[in-house]
Design an enzyme around this catalytic site. Structure first.
Site, PDB file in Angstrom:
ATOM      1  N   LYS A  22     -31.709 -23.865 -22.674  1.00  0.00           N
ATOM      2  CA  LYS A  22     -30.616 -24.448 -21.859  1.00  0.00           C
ATOM      3  C   LYS A  22     -30.209 -23.455 -20.772  1.00  0.00           C
ATOM      4  O   LYS A  22     -30.036 -23.822 -19.613  1.00  0.00           O
ATOM      5  CB  LYS A  22     -29.435 -24.742 -22.765  1.00  0.00           C
ATOM      6  CG  LYS A  22     -28.097 -24.862 -22.068  1.00  0.00           C
ATOM      7  CD  LYS A  22     -26.953 -25.123 -23.006  1.00  0.00           C
ATOM      8  CE  LYS A  22     -26.319 -23.892 -23.560  1.00  0.00           C
ATOM      9  NZ  LYS A  22     -25.296 -23.244 -22.725  1.00  0.00           N
ATOM     10  N   ARG A  96     -18.753 -24.821 -17.503  1.00  0.00           N
ATOM     11  CA  ARG A  96     -18.493 -23.681 -16.620  1.00  0.00           C
ATOM     12  C   ARG A  96     -19.719 -23.280 -15.824  1.00  0.00           C
ATOM     13  O   ARG A  96     -19.621 -22.750 -14.733  1.00  0.00           O
ATOM     14  CB  ARG A  96     -18.094 -22.447 -17.416  1.00  0.00           C
ATOM     15  CG  ARG A  96     -16.966 -22.513 -18.286  1.00  0.00           C
ATOM     16  CD  ARG A  96     -16.715 -21.132 -18.778  1.00  0.00           C
ATOM     17  NE  ARG A  96     -16.537 -20.222 -17.665  1.00  0.00           N
ATOM     18  CZ  ARG A  96     -17.510 -19.533 -17.090  1.00  0.00           C
ATOM     19  NH1 ARG A  96     -18.746 -19.682 -17.514  1.00  0.00           N
ATOM     20  NH2 ARG A  96     -17.269 -18.726 -16.084  1.00  0.00           N
ATOM     21  N   CYS A 120     -12.716 -20.960 -21.414  1.00  0.00           N
ATOM     22  CA  CYS A 120     -13.199 -21.826 -22.500  1.00  0.00           C
ATOM     23  C   CYS A 120     -12.779 -21.148 -23.804  1.00  0.00           C
ATOM     24  O   CYS A 120     -12.096 -20.126 -23.795  1.00  0.00           O
ATOM     25  CB  CYS A 120     -14.705 -22.005 -22.400  1.00  0.00           C
ATOM     26  SG  CYS A 120     -15.606 -20.530 -22.804  1.00  0.00           S
ATOM     27  N   ARG A 125     -13.588 -16.107 -18.936  1.00  0.00           N
ATOM     28  CA  ARG A 125     -14.817 -16.429 -18.191  1.00  0.00           C
ATOM     29  C   ARG A 125     -14.585 -16.461 -16.672  1.00  0.00           C
ATOM     30  O   ARG A 125     -14.861 -17.433 -16.000  1.00  0.00           O
ATOM     31  CB  ARG A 125     -15.396 -17.760 -18.670  1.00  0.00           C
ATOM     32  CG  ARG A 125     -15.517 -17.941 -20.165  1.00  0.00           C
ATOM     33  CD  ARG A 125     -16.597 -17.093 -20.807  1.00  0.00           C
ATOM     34  NE  ARG A 125     -17.935 -17.398 -20.369  1.00  0.00           N
ATOM     35  CZ  ARG A 125     -18.683 -18.381 -20.860  1.00  0.00           C
ATOM     36  NH1 ARG A 125     -18.176 -19.198 -21.753  1.00  0.00           N
ATOM     37  NH2 ARG A 125     -19.907 -18.585 -20.437  1.00  0.00           N
ATOM     38  N   PRO A 126     -14.013 -15.400 -16.087  1.00  0.00           N
ATOM     39  CA  PRO A 126     -13.800 -15.417 -14.628  1.00  0.00           C
ATOM     40  C   PRO A 126     -15.128 -15.401 -13.867  1.00  0.00           C
ATOM     41  O   PRO A 126     -16.186 -15.082 -14.444  1.00  0.00           O
ATOM     42  CB  PRO A 126     -13.031 -14.116 -14.391  1.00  0.00           C
ATOM     43  CG  PRO A 126     -13.439 -13.227 -15.509  1.00  0.00           C
ATOM     44  CD  PRO A 126     -13.652 -14.118 -16.691  1.00  0.00           C
ATOM     45  N   ILE A 127     -15.067 -15.727 -12.574  1.00  0.00           N
ATOM     46  CA  ILE A 127     -16.277 -15.605 -11.734  1.00  0.00           C
ATOM     47  C   ILE A 127     -15.992 -14.697 -10.538  1.00  0.00           C
ATOM     48  O   ILE A 127     -16.583 -14.827  -9.455  1.00  0.00           O
ATOM     49  CB  ILE A 127     -16.785 -16.995 -11.252  1.00  0.00           C
ATOM     50  CG1 ILE A 127     -15.729 -17.741 -10.446  1.00  0.00           C
ATOM     51  CG2 ILE A 127     -17.289 -17.833 -12.414  1.00  0.00           C
ATOM     52  CD1 ILE A 127     -16.295 -18.943  -9.687  1.00  0.00           C
ATOM     53  N   ASP A 128     -15.081 -13.735 -10.743  1.00  0.00           N
ATOM     54  CA  ASP A 128     -14.711 -12.829  -9.648  1.00  0.00           C
ATOM     55  C   ASP A 128     -15.902 -12.040  -9.108  1.00  0.00           C
ATOM     56  O   ASP A 128     -15.977 -11.751  -7.902  1.00  0.00           O
ATOM     57  CB  ASP A 128     -13.604 -11.874 -10.109  1.00  0.00           C
ATOM     58  CG  ASP A 128     -14.006 -11.071 -11.335  1.00  0.00           C
ATOM     59  OD1 ASP A 128     -14.428 -11.689 -12.335  1.00  0.00           O
ATOM     60  OD2 ASP A 128     -13.939  -9.832 -11.290  1.00  0.00           O
ATOM     61  N   LEU A 129     -16.864 -11.730  -9.967  1.00  0.00           N
ATOM     62  CA  LEU A 129     -18.014 -10.933  -9.505  1.00  0.00           C
ATOM     63  C   LEU A 129     -18.964 -11.784  -8.665  1.00  0.00           C
ATOM     64  O   LEU A 129     -19.600 -11.293  -7.733  1.00  0.00           O
ATOM     65  CB  LEU A 129     -18.733 -10.299 -10.699  1.00  0.00           C
ATOM     66  CG  LEU A 129     -17.854  -9.373 -11.557  1.00  0.00           C
ATOM     67  CD1 LEU A 129     -18.646  -8.792 -12.718  1.00  0.00           C
ATOM     68  CD2 LEU A 129     -17.245  -8.251 -10.704  1.00  0.00           C
ATOM     69  N   ILE A 330     -18.816  -8.515 -25.724  1.00  0.00           N
ATOM     70  CA  ILE A 330     -18.996  -9.259 -24.475  1.00  0.00           C
ATOM     71  C   ILE A 330     -17.824 -10.171 -24.169  1.00  0.00           C
ATOM     72  O   ILE A 330     -17.324 -10.184 -23.043  1.00  0.00           O
ATOM     73  CB  ILE A 330     -20.313 -10.078 -24.523  1.00  0.00           C
ATOM     74  CG1 ILE A 330     -21.504  -9.187 -24.903  1.00  0.00           C
ATOM     75  CG2 ILE A 330     -20.546 -10.818 -23.211  1.00  0.00           C
ATOM     76  CD1 ILE A 330     -21.848  -8.123 -23.869  1.00  0.00           C
ATOM     77  N   ARG A 400     -24.113 -29.723 -27.008  1.00  0.00           N
ATOM     78  CA  ARG A 400     -24.247 -29.180 -25.646  1.00  0.00           C
ATOM     79  C   ARG A 400     -25.506 -28.329 -25.513  1.00  0.00           C
ATOM     80  O   ARG A 400     -26.068 -28.200 -24.440  1.00  0.00           O
ATOM     81  CB  ARG A 400     -23.047 -28.298 -25.299  1.00  0.00           C
ATOM     82  CG  ARG A 400     -21.750 -29.051 -25.215  1.00  0.00           C
ATOM     83  CD  ARG A 400     -20.675 -28.178 -24.662  1.00  0.00           C
ATOM     84  NE  ARG A 400     -21.084 -27.576 -23.386  1.00  0.00           N
ATOM     85  CZ  ARG A 400     -20.261 -26.887 -22.619  1.00  0.00           C
ATOM     86  NH1 ARG A 400     -19.010 -26.672 -22.998  1.00  0.00           N
ATOM     87  NH2 ARG A 400     -20.671 -26.369 -21.471  1.00  0.00           N
TER      88      ARG A 400
END
Ligand code: EPZ
Length: 426
Positions: A22, A96, A120, A125-129, A330, A400
């Site tokens: 996946k 996400r 979640c 689970r940020p996406i700042d990078l 993590i 999922r």
């Protein structure tokens, strides 16, 4: 909402086949945005997240055909015209990984509107990078009513050192860099096999990439990419889940159609627990080696012990003689399975990022609740050795990321069946 009913006690015996990954298929499907030609992907798993990705791409104007015939698990994707380069909240909130379209969209069209992914169950689970990298490549990013809007005339190659190792962050920026002007150098990249799989597809599409699978990736941007056909890697987490299923039930299970070289950390840990493992070219056989022995794990980025196997390993640790510590490095909230395992009779305490499992404790059947994809797998594993019949609720989490999970397990002797809502449709 569907439930699983699992009666414990049967050792798993025979051969179980692993599906496509996946977490490879999702970035590879997003990569089709980078070209107007058709991209064909084989060995696509029939799981809910892939259907969500199909809806997402179609909503933007892509033509997506998804076939699961006996001989094929294949998708044909053609993004000739992206009439609506928007990843809508209704879809992003359910997955996400939708943020993986951000890099390809802005690289291909110069504009991308992506609903900010919420957190979640397992963490913020940020996406700042992802965002920081795209800005370094010349994108201007504004926030507008829960959406992130990125614009650029054309991305420019950049030298980016990731503050933290991020799998989809590496994948997102790798895809963006393939069409950027000039060279990009990425350091502190994720080395997961899914990154390497994506790079193989991008290279087949004409991208110029060096170093995928290492911490340093160099990309020479090109003006256009063309279509390609690519076979998705086997799913190493599904394979690992089945290895633990064979070990926890004291069975003799051949996990087939997998890539053993992606399973090094888990295989080594299972051997430390006293499990017998025979490694073939595309299969791994797991057999009981007598009483399981306790052993500690700490989750790390690849090639360390995978965070996506932590919950499954914890179920095994409840059946091992002695005390095992499980440290989750993590994600900040990936112990949702612990309370449910305790309700089944496990002896687990948590202090910060470390859970301490005292085994061996007999597990009792119970009514339990699934909270996220891998926690669900952990509860199924526990139910396979629990005394009596366990009812697992909210198995849509498991659907999922695991294809035909109950059928595959039933095929090797597990007593597991799906139960639809009494009043619900099938
Ligand atoms: C990918 O998620 C996988 N998902 C996850 O699998 C997997 O658990 C994870 O990698 C780690 O291996 C897909 O590939 C679709 P990260 P991703 O970015 O990319 C922080 C499953 O069960 N971070 O590597 O979202 C983040 O909060 C799923 O199949 C930032 O701070 O994970 C986390 O603490 C669950 N800022 C750490 O980095 C960012 O911009 C690693 O996250 C990005 C990440």
């Amino acid at each position: 909402m569907d439930k699983f009913v699992v009666r414990g006690g049967n050792p798993l015996l025979g051969t179980i086949k692993v599906s496509g990954a996946k977490n490879s298929a999702l970035p590879c499907m997003a990569a089709a945005i980078l070209t107007e030609d058709e991209v064909i992907l084989e060995n696509i798993p029939q799981v809910r997240d892939i259907e969500t990705e199909r809806k997402l791409l179609t909503s933007m104007g892509a033509e997506v055909e998804l076939g699961y015939g006996r001989a094929q698990h294949r998708t044909h994707i053609k993004c000739a015209i992206l009439s609506d380069p928007v990843a809508k909240y209704e879809i992003v909130k359910t997955m996400r990984a939708s943020s993986l379209v951000l890099g390809p969209l802005i690289a291909r069209t110069g504009i991308a509107r992506v609903a900010m992914p919420g957190g979640c169950a397992i963490g913020g689970r940020p996406i700042d990078l992802h965002i920081k990298g795209l800005e370094a490549m010349g994108a201007t990013i504004v926030y507008d009513h829960g959406y992130l809007e990125a614009r650029t005339d054309r991305l420019k190659g950049a030298h980016i050192v990731f503050d933290k190792i991020t799998v989809t962050g590496t994948e997102d920026l790798l895809m963006a860099a393939t069409l950027a002007e000039g060279e990009s150098l990425f350091e502190n990249c994720a080395r997961e096999p899914e990154v390497t799989d994506l790079a193989a597809l991008l290279t087949a599409m004409g991208a110029k990439i060096e170093g995928a699978g290492t911490g340093t990736i160099r990309v020479q941007g090109v003006s256009k990419l063309h279509g390609a056909r690519h076979r998705i890697n086997p799913d190493r987490i599904e394979a690992g889940t089945f290895l633990i299923a064979g070990a926890i039930t004291g069975g003799d299970l051949n996990v087939d159609c997998c890539e053993p070289k992606h399973l090094g950390a888990l295989i080594s840990k299972l051997e430390q627990c006293g499990v017998k493992i025979d490694v073939g070219t595309d299969h791994v056989r797991v057999r009981s080696g007598g009483e399981l022995k306790a052993s500690d794990i700490t989750t790390e980025e690849y090639p360390g012990f995978p965070t996506d196997m932590q919950a499954q390993y914890m179920a095994l640790a409840t059946q091992a003689e002695g005390t095992s510590t499980v440290t989750e490095n993590i994600f900040e909230n990936r112990f949702m399975h612990v309370q449910e395992l305790i309700r089944m009779g496990a002896n687990i305490t948590i202090s910060g990022r470390t859970a301490t499992v005292r085994g061996k404790t007999p597990l009792q059947s119970a009514a339990v609740m699934c909270s996220d994809l891998r926690a669900s797998a952990s509860l199924v594993l526990a139910a396979l050795v629990a005394d009596g019949e366990t009812i697992l609720d909210r198995v849509y989490h498991l659907d999922r990321g695991y294809e035909h999970f109950e059928e595959k397990l039933r095929g090797v002797g597990a007593q597991i069946r799906r139960m639809g809502d009494v009043f619900g449709k099938k």
